[in-house]
Design an enzyme around this catalytic site. Structure first.
Site, short mmCIF file in Angstrom:
data_model
loop_
_atom_site.label_atom_id
_atom_site.label_comp_id
_atom_site.label_asym_id
_atom_site.label_seq_id
_atom_site.Cartn_x
_atom_site.Cartn_y
_atom_site.Cartn_z
N ILE A 49 -7.13 -3.13 8.56
CA ILE A 49 -7.05 -2.19 9.67
C ILE A 49 -7.76 -0.89 9.33
O ILE A 49 -8.45 -0.30 10.16
CB ILE A 49 -5.59 -1.93 10.06
CG1 ILE A 49 -4.90 -3.23 10.48
CG2 ILE A 49 -5.51 -0.90 11.19
CD1 ILE A 49 -3.41 -3.07 10.79
N GLY A 107 -13.94 -2.24 -1.17
CA GLY A 107 -13.34 -3.18 -0.24
C GLY A 107 -14.21 -3.44 0.97
O GLY A 107 -15.43 -3.53 0.88
N ASP A 139 -5.31 7.25 -5.43
CA ASP A 139 -4.10 6.44 -5.33
C ASP A 139 -3.02 7.27 -4.67
O ASP A 139 -2.75 8.40 -5.09
CB ASP A 139 -3.64 6.01 -6.74
CG ASP A 139 -2.67 4.85 -6.70
OD1 ASP A 139 -1.73 4.90 -5.88
OD2 ASP A 139 -2.83 3.91 -7.50
N LEU A 187 -2.42 4.72 6.11
CA LEU A 187 -2.29 3.27 6.22
C LEU A 187 -2.06 2.59 4.88
O LEU A 187 -1.75 1.39 4.85
CB LEU A 187 -3.55 2.66 6.86
CG LEU A 187 -3.69 2.78 8.37
CD1 LEU A 187 -4.07 4.19 8.80
CD2 LEU A 187 -4.73 1.79 8.90
N TYR A 246 9.68 -5.80 1.26
CA TYR A 246 8.57 -5.14 1.95
C TYR A 246 9.07 -4.34 3.13
O TYR A 246 8.76 -3.14 3.28
CB TYR A 246 7.54 -6.18 2.41
CG TYR A 246 6.62 -5.65 3.48
CD1 TYR A 246 5.64 -4.71 3.17
CD2 TYR A 246 6.73 -6.06 4.81
CE1 TYR A 246 4.80 -4.19 4.15
CE2 TYR A 246 5.89 -5.56 5.79
CZ TYR A 246 4.93 -4.63 5.46
OH TYR A 246 4.11 -4.12 6.44
N ASN A 249 2.19 -7.63 14.93
CA ASN A 249 1.27 -8.37 14.04
C ASN A 249 -0.19 -8.23 14.47
O ASN A 249 -0.61 -8.82 15.46
CB ASN A 249 1.67 -9.84 13.99
CG ASN A 249 3.00 -10.04 13.30
OD1 ASN A 249 4.04 -9.62 13.79
ND2 ASN A 249 2.97 -10.66 12.14
#
Length: 345
Positions: A28, A56, A75, A95, A163, A192
């Site tokens: 995302i 990434g 981080d 995020l 989680y 989702n």
């Protein structure tokens, strides 16, 4: 496709302002970076520090997007990294998170460190550096199995995995910082999300990836749970909506983002096979099944609060979003980035 949502009446940010994104290298996050640049912003994008100098999914973005993006290796678990990221920004989109539910059974401390302590660091930085807006990312998993449907923001929190508990902890910190310090935070709770670049740890890429790789017998976990799947461009539009809306409309509030529809995992696999024009056999793999009391059996969203506050509405139905996602995975260059024959928690 649904009708286009009405635009909010006013916007608190203008083109050319600098915004920050944590977790920018992810699924995302990378789409959000693209959308922010398209809206005219300079983006400071935090990528988790790694010795490979990997950015990434940001590495796949067009040059014109990267030219407007400052990539920062850091981080969220480190306060100094976060302070440097957010200083002088107009909005922070937070995020960064550990997301795979099965791995949270094995490494719960890591989830607390990233999803709770990392969020605390972001809140502290925004508070002390007087950043005008923080958009904090939650998850529909914090609701647990639906007790009433569709799920509104007033639904009880019921965390059924480490989680989900770690994400709920971050949410509570965000709420507390607004109440205690007036920190200008708004929480977005996507249901989702799916689309190009998503991890194979999610069900839609798992099905599409296996079929695209030539498999006709695919393996999944429990086929019974239902989910409300939202295409990534619609989720990103929800981030932009709460990030730019007038403060009085959104700050201090939590908003669901989802379509209001639901489909079971088994029916979803069949629909993907239909979209890909492929007959597949679906088998349940016990290794992929969550512990019985940890499985969230039903999630379906009520996003009326978000629509009333910002005008947001999803623009893609499931079949259309799946078609875009299938096209992404059928590109050999994209598929080569995935290990479709390997199941990692």
């Amino acid at each position: 496709m649904t009708a286009a949502a009405p635009e909010p009446s006013t916007s608190r940010t203008s083109a050319g302002t600098t915004v920050a994104v944590t977790g920018a290298e992810g699924f995302i996050g990378s789409h959000l970076v693209e959308a922010l640049v398209a809206a005219g912003h300079r983006v400071r994008a935090m990528v988790q520090y790694n010795s490979f100098s990997s950015f990434g999914w940001l590495e796949t973005l067009p040059k014109e997007v990267l030219d407007a993006t400052e990539i920062v290796l850091g981080d969220v678990r480190d306060p100094g990294s976060v302070n440097g990221l957010v200083k002088g920004t107009e909005t922070v989109y937070h995020l960064a998170a550990l997301i795979a539910i099965p791995y949270s059974y094995r490494a719960p401390h890591s989830y607390v460190e990233t999803n709770v302590t990392g969020t605390l660091n972001v809140l502290e930085a925004v508070r002390h550096l007087d950043v005008p807006r923080l958009v904090h990312t939650s998850t529909s998993e914090t609701y647990g199995t639906a007790r009433t449907v569709p799920i509104t923001e007033d639904h009880p929190i019921n965390t059924q995995s480490p989680y989900a508990a770690s994400k709920a902890g971050g949410d509570r910190l965000a709420d507390s910082y607004h109440a205690a310090f007036g920190t200008p935070v708004v929480t977005l709770r996507p249901f989702n999300t799916y689309g190009p670049r998503q991890s194979m740890r999610a069900v839609i890429p798992t099905v599409i990836g296996q079929i695209a790789a030539g498999r006709r017998t695919i393996t999944l976990g429990d086929l019974r749970p239902t989910r409300d799947f939202t295409y990534v461009e619609d989720t990103v539009a929800a981030f932009l909506a709460v990030g730019t809306a007038p403060a009085e409309a959104v700050v201090g509030r939590t908003f669901n983002a989802g379509t209001g529809g639901e489909i079971s995992v088994g029916d979803l696999a069949a629909l993907i096979g239909k979209v890909m024009e492929t007959d597949v056999e679906v088998l349940q793999d016990t290794e992929r099944v969550r512990p019985a009391d940890s499985e969230v059996m039903r999630l379906v969203c009520d996003a009326s609060r978000l629509r009333a506050a910002t005008g947001w509405a999803p623009r893609h139905d499931l079949a259309e979003g799946l078609a875009h996602t299938v096209a992404f995975f059928r590109d050999p260059a994209n598929l080569a980035r995935y290990k479709t024959d390997l199941y990692n928690v």
